[in-house]
Design a protein around this motif. Structure first.
Motif, PDB file in Angstrom:
ATOM      1  N   MET A  79       0.810  -1.217   0.000  1.00  0.00           N
ATOM      2  CA  MET A  79       0.000   0.000   0.000  1.00  0.00           C
ATOM      3  C   MET A  79       0.844   1.267   0.000  1.00  0.00           C
ATOM      4  SD  MET A  79      -2.737  -1.211   2.888  1.00  0.00           S
ATOM      5  CE  MET A  79      -3.327  -2.911   2.930  1.00  0.00           C
ATOM      6  N   VAL A  80       2.144   1.118  -0.233  1.00  0.00           N
ATOM      7  CA  VAL A  80       3.065   2.247  -0.231  1.00  0.00           C
ATOM      8  C   VAL A  80       3.397   2.645  -1.661  1.00  0.00           C
ATOM      9  CG1 VAL A  80       5.395   3.001   0.413  1.00  0.00           C
ATOM     10  CG2 VAL A  80       4.053   1.602   1.992  1.00  0.00           C
ATOM     11  N   PRO A  81       3.300   3.921  -2.019  1.00  0.00           N
ATOM     12  CA  PRO A  81       3.681   4.350  -3.377  1.00  0.00           C
ATOM     13  C   PRO A  81       5.143   4.049  -3.661  1.00  0.00           C
ATOM     14  CG  PRO A  81       2.489   6.086  -2.209  1.00  0.00           C
ATOM     15  CD  PRO A  81       2.799   5.028  -1.202  1.00  0.00           C
ATOM     16  N   ARG A  82       5.434   3.661  -4.881  1.00  0.00           N
ATOM     17  CA  ARG A  82       6.803   3.327  -5.256  1.00  0.00           C
ATOM     18  C   ARG A  82       7.725   4.529  -5.053  1.00  0.00           C
ATOM     19  NH1 ARG A  82       7.875  -1.341  -7.747  1.00  0.00           N
ATOM     20  NH2 ARG A  82       6.117  -2.605  -8.483  1.00  0.00           N
ATOM     21  N   GLY A  83       8.922   4.238  -4.525  1.00  0.00           N
ATOM     22  CA  GLY A  83       9.906   5.283  -4.280  1.00  0.00           C
ATOM     23  C   GLY A  83       9.780   5.936  -2.929  1.00  0.00           C
ATOM     24  N   LYS A  84       8.711   5.592  -2.150  1.00  0.00           N
ATOM     25  CA  LYS A  84       8.507   6.209  -0.842  1.00  0.00           C
ATOM     26  C   LYS A  84       8.498   5.159   0.273  1.00  0.00           C
ATOM     27  CE  LYS A  84       6.002  10.231  -2.566  1.00  0.00           C
ATOM     28  NZ  LYS A  84       4.818  11.114  -2.405  1.00  0.00           N
ATOM     29  N   ALA A 107      -4.925   2.203  -5.077  1.00  0.00           N
ATOM     30  CA  ALA A 107      -4.861   3.638  -4.801  1.00  0.00           C
ATOM     31  C   ALA A 107      -3.424   4.116  -4.646  1.00  0.00           C
ATOM     32  CB  ALA A 107      -5.663   3.962  -3.540  1.00  0.00           C
ATOM     33  N   ALA A 108      -2.527   3.221  -4.193  1.00  0.00           N
ATOM     34  CA  ALA A 108      -1.124   3.570  -4.046  1.00  0.00           C
ATOM     35  C   ALA A 108      -0.354   3.453  -5.357  1.00  0.00           C
ATOM     36  CB  ALA A 108      -0.471   2.682  -2.979  1.00  0.00           C
ATOM     37  N   GLY A 109      -1.045   3.038  -6.412  1.00  0.00           N
ATOM     38  CA  GLY A 109      -0.413   2.913  -7.718  1.00  0.00           C
ATOM     39  C   GLY A 109       0.307   1.611  -7.944  1.00  0.00           C
ATOM     40  N   ASN A 110      -0.028   0.596  -7.144  1.00  0.00           N
ATOM     41  CA  ASN A 110       0.623  -0.700  -7.274  1.00  0.00           C
ATOM     42  C   ASN A 110      -0.365  -1.734  -7.819  1.00  0.00           C
ATOM     43  OD1 ASN A 110       3.050   0.291  -6.095  1.00  0.00           O
ATOM     44  ND2 ASN A 110       2.151   0.034  -4.063  1.00  0.00           N
ATOM     45  N   ARG A 111       0.174  -2.829  -8.279  1.00  0.00           N
ATOM     46  CA  ARG A 111      -0.640  -3.928  -8.778  1.00  0.00           C
ATOM     47  C   ARG A 111      -0.710  -5.012  -7.713  1.00  0.00           C
ATOM     48  NH1 ARG A 111       0.434  -7.448 -14.329  1.00  0.00           N
ATOM     49  NH2 ARG A 111      -1.403  -8.808 -14.134  1.00  0.00           N
ATOM     50  N   LEU A 144      -9.202  -4.337  10.650  1.00  0.00           N
ATOM     51  CA  LEU A 144      -8.506  -4.930   9.504  1.00  0.00           C
ATOM     52  C   LEU A 144      -9.481  -5.556   8.526  1.00  0.00           C
ATOM     53  CD1 LEU A 144      -5.893  -5.690   8.057  1.00  0.00           C
ATOM     54  CD2 LEU A 144      -5.754  -7.728   9.516  1.00  0.00           C
ATOM     55  N   ALA A 145     -10.541  -6.187   9.041  1.00  0.00           N
ATOM     56  CA  ALA A 145     -11.528  -6.816   8.167  1.00  0.00           C
ATOM     57  C   ALA A 145     -12.218  -5.792   7.268  1.00  0.00           C
ATOM     58  CB  ALA A 145     -12.566  -7.558   9.006  1.00  0.00           C
ATOM     59  N   ARG A 146     -12.251  -4.546   7.706  1.00  0.00           N
ATOM     60  CA  ARG A 146     -12.921  -3.492   6.940  1.00  0.00           C
ATOM     61  C   ARG A 146     -11.990  -2.803   5.944  1.00  0.00           C
ATOM     62  NH1 ARG A 146     -17.804  -1.695   8.813  1.00  0.00           N
ATOM     63  NH2 ARG A 146     -17.392   0.389   8.004  1.00  0.00           N
ATOM     64  N   VAL A 147     -10.718  -3.172   5.930  1.00  0.00           N
ATOM     65  CA  VAL A 147      -9.774  -2.561   4.994  1.00  0.00           C
ATOM     66  C   VAL A 147      -9.930  -3.211   3.622  1.00  0.00           C
ATOM     67  CG1 VAL A 147      -7.353  -2.148   4.433  1.00  0.00           C
ATOM     68  CG2 VAL A 147      -8.115  -2.002   6.807  1.00  0.00           C
ATOM     69  N   PRO A 148     -10.325  -2.456   2.587  1.00  0.00           N
ATOM     70  CA  PRO A 148     -10.390  -3.018   1.225  1.00  0.00           C
ATOM     71  C   PRO A 148      -8.987  -3.078   0.627  1.00  0.00           C
ATOM     72  CG  PRO A 148     -11.073  -0.719   1.197  1.00  0.00           C
ATOM     73  CD  PRO A 148     -10.759  -1.054   2.632  1.00  0.00           C
ATOM     74  N   VAL A 149      -8.310  -4.185   0.839  1.00  0.00           N
ATOM     75  CA  VAL A 149      -6.889  -4.288   0.517  1.00  0.00           C
ATOM     76  C   VAL A 149      -6.618  -4.031  -0.956  1.00  0.00           C
ATOM     77  CG1 VAL A 149      -4.911  -5.836   0.490  1.00  0.00           C
ATOM     78  CG2 VAL A 149      -6.441  -5.835   2.454  1.00  0.00           C
ATOM     79  N   HIS A 150      -7.400  -4.632  -1.839  1.00  0.00           N
ATOM     80  CA  HIS A 150      -7.152  -4.447  -3.272  1.00  0.00           C
ATOM     81  C   HIS A 150      -7.300  -2.983  -3.680  1.00  0.00           C
ATOM     82  CE1 HIS A 150      -7.623  -8.860  -3.396  1.00  0.00           C
ATOM     83  NE2 HIS A 150      -6.907  -8.793  -4.502  1.00  0.00           N
ATOM     84  N   ARG A 151      -8.311  -2.310  -3.150  1.00  0.00           N
ATOM     85  CA  ARG A 151      -8.483  -0.888  -3.440  1.00  0.00           C
ATOM     86  C   ARG A 151      -7.333  -0.068  -2.884  1.00  0.00           C
ATOM     87  NH1 ARG A 151     -13.965   0.664  -0.984  1.00  0.00           N
ATOM     88  NH2 ARG A 151     -13.017   2.730  -1.240  1.00  0.00           N
ATOM     89  N   ALA A 152      -6.847  -0.428  -1.682  1.00  0.00           N
ATOM     90  CA  ALA A 152      -5.737   0.303  -1.073  1.00  0.00           C
ATOM     91  C   ALA A 152      -4.469   0.170  -1.894  1.00  0.00           C
ATOM     92  CB  ALA A 152      -5.500  -0.201   0.352  1.00  0.00           C
ATOM     93  N   VAL A 153      -4.218  -1.048  -2.397  1.00  0.00           N
ATOM     94  CA  VAL A 153      -3.038  -1.281  -3.230  1.00  0.00           C
ATOM     95  C   VAL A 153      -3.146  -0.498  -4.536  1.00  0.00           C
ATOM     96  CG1 VAL A 153      -1.742  -3.027  -4.504  1.00  0.00           C
ATOM     97  CG2 VAL A 153      -2.593  -3.545  -2.210  1.00  0.00           C
TER      98      VAL A 153
END
Length: 244
Positions: free
Chosen positions: A168-173, A235-239, A224-233
């Protein structure tokens, strides 16, 4: 000390500094620049609310993890009447089994996904802490069983949490965000011991004090159960991996 010193050799020898130069925020004065960089990173994280939401969930349940680890010896000596030899042996057992637990939960994460595996580990943490309430006094064998259970879930839950956060971290950061990850962890580490101590003061029972920590794992599970992991990833610009 030998354990940490041995594994510290790996990053010291193998990792290489890939920076092109110091960041603008930290250039010049390292101490004040470090705080400015930290503040800038926190402001940047506001652009990724789902990453922050995951960080909140992690801080809640990890505070329970850290408190169980730090207060287990107090519980063992003051409530269960165990000697120092037993307590030291239990601590060493936890450290050794944490390695096996991390490998085991890693294999489970490959099959079921990291989020589901961490949620399962929180259920195990809840059951383990609840079981600690019923441990008989003066019985080191059962305390070792409890230590083994803690070791099996401790390493995996922490390692997989870092793995999830890294997605969930943007690349380079990565360095910036993991700095906030660690600083936030230290900044909230007093909440668990505070609850443990207050419960003991109010009830006079270390059993009630250790049982009160169940709340951290239950609340952490819900968050944690409420975290939409795929959306979070995304949103950070990752696959996102196929299973996460």
């Amino acid at each position: 000390g030998l354990w940490w010193g041995l594994f510290a050799i790996v990053p010291l020898v193998r990792l290489r500094d890939r920076r092109s130069g110091p960041s603008a925020a930290s250039a010049g004065r390292p101490l004040s620049g470090g705080f400015r960089q930290l503040l800038a990173t926190v402001k940047d994280m506001r652009r990724y609310p789902l990453t922050l939401f995951f960080l909140l969930a992690y801080l809640v349940y990890n505070d329970g993890v850290q408190t169980v680890i730090s207060q287990a010896s107090v519980y063992g000596s003051a409530e269960l009447g165990l000697d120092q030899t037993t307590l030291i042996g239990a601590v060493l057992l936890v450290q050794v089994l944490a390695v096996a637990g991390a490998l085991l939960l890693g294999r489970l994460a490959q099959r079921y996904g990291a989020k589901r595996t961490v949620l399962g580990s929180l259920v195990a943490w809840t059951a383990t802490v609840a079981a600690a309430y019923f441990l008989p006094a003066g019985e080191p064998v059962w305390f070792y069983v409890l230590a083994a259970a803690i070791g099996m879930v401790m390493g995996g839950s922490q390692a997989l949490s870092r793995s999830l956060f890294s997605q969930m971290v943007p690349r380079g950061k990565e360095a910036e965000y993991f700095s906030v990850y660690e600083v936030s962890d230290r900044g909230t580490s007093w909440l668990g011991p505070l609850l443990f101590g207050l419960t003991y003061q109010l009830t006079g029972s270390y059993r009630d004090a250790i049982f009160s920590l169940v709340g951290f794992f239950v609340l952490g599970f819900v968050l944690l159960a409420r975290v939409p992991v795929h959306r979070a990833v995304a949103a950070a610009g990752n696959r996102a991996p196929e299973r996460i």
